[in-house]
Enzyme design. Structure first.
Site, PDB file in Angstrom:
ATOM      1  N   HIS A  78       8.098   0.282  -7.312  1.00  0.00           N
ATOM      2  CA  HIS A  78       7.619  -0.903  -6.610  1.00  0.00           C
ATOM      3  C   HIS A  78       6.704  -1.690  -7.540  1.00  0.00           C
ATOM      4  O   HIS A  78       6.172  -1.148  -8.517  1.00  0.00           O
ATOM      5  CB  HIS A  78       6.838  -0.497  -5.365  1.00  0.00           C
ATOM      6  N   CYS A  87       3.212  -1.319   0.950  1.00  0.00           N
ATOM      7  CA  CYS A  87       3.765  -0.287   1.825  1.00  0.00           C
ATOM      8  C   CYS A  87       2.835   0.933   1.816  1.00  0.00           C
ATOM      9  O   CYS A  87       1.806   0.939   1.136  1.00  0.00           O
ATOM     10  CB  CYS A  87       5.170   0.101   1.355  1.00  0.00           C
ATOM     11  N   GLU A 117       3.667  -2.767  -7.220  1.00  0.00           N
ATOM     12  CA  GLU A 117       2.301  -2.258  -7.345  1.00  0.00           C
ATOM     13  C   GLU A 117       2.239  -1.043  -8.254  1.00  0.00           C
ATOM     14  O   GLU A 117       1.297  -0.907  -9.054  1.00  0.00           O
ATOM     15  CB  GLU A 117       1.739  -1.878  -5.958  1.00  0.00           C
ATOM     16  N   CYS A 169       2.504   2.468  -1.784  1.00  0.00           N
ATOM     17  CA  CYS A 169       1.686   1.642  -2.681  1.00  0.00           C
ATOM     18  C   CYS A 169       0.235   1.602  -2.231  1.00  0.00           C
ATOM     19  O   CYS A 169      -0.677   1.613  -3.061  1.00  0.00           O
ATOM     20  CB  CYS A 169       2.288   0.247  -2.787  1.00  0.00           C
TER      21      CYS A 169
END
Length: 174
Positions: free
Chosen positions: A58, A88, A60, A91
């Protein structure tokens, strides 16, 4: 804790949007992220799950990894993470574990958000690290890139279905 003017927030969120554009160009969910320390970007990331075939890639996570390398420490104290879409659960956990004190995100994530929408991991008082969260910076731009991605996906599915139906009809006529 870093303080930013509205212009600075917009500038750094535009940098995160540039990262999101990289994901969009690769047909990935277009989320982008930058981590800022002392008014400089020290980490950048964009979704790359499909490209790298790794579920955890992801925006992040990529930005945190780069920032860790930049500062030479797993702790990202005195930093701010700018991300186009609400983090999410995974993260948000990584943000807390990296000790990032501040998160600024553009648009909420009603289906997976863990910074206020579905869960509130970043400010949960039961955890030993809490994060200051701000939302809404360039909200429309951040939401629009996601809407574009999902609209294009629906259009591709419709086109593929239409082609399959036409091919079936052609075969049936033969």
């Amino acid at each position: 804790m870093q303080t930013f003017t509205e212009e600075e927030k917009a500038y750094f969120m535009k940098e995160a949007l540039k990262e999101a554009e990289k994901s969009l160009a690769k047909e990935e969910i277009p989320i982008g992220c930058v981590i800022v320390k002392d008014d400089h970007v020290i980490g950048r990331g964009h979704n790359a799950r499909e490209e790298l075939n790794q579920a955890i890639m992801h925006a992040e996570i990529m930005a945190i990894q780069e920032a860790n390398q930049t500062v030479g420490n797993w702790r990202l104290l005195e930093t701010t993470l700018f991300v186009t879409i609400e983090p999410c659960v995974m993260c948000s956990g990584a943000i807390g574990l990296a000790r990032i004190p501040q998160v600024i995100y553009g648009a909420p994530n009603q289906k997976f958000g863990a910074a206020g929408s579905l869960y509130d991991i970043l400010t949960d008082e039961r955890l030993n690290h809490r994060v200051q969260v701000e939302t809404g910076i360039l909200h429309n731009e951040c939401a629009a890139i996601m809407q574009t991605f999902f609209r294009q996906g629906r259009e591709k599915k419709k086109a593929a279905k239409r082609l399959a139906e036409e091919a079936k009809e052609k075969n049936d006529l033969q």
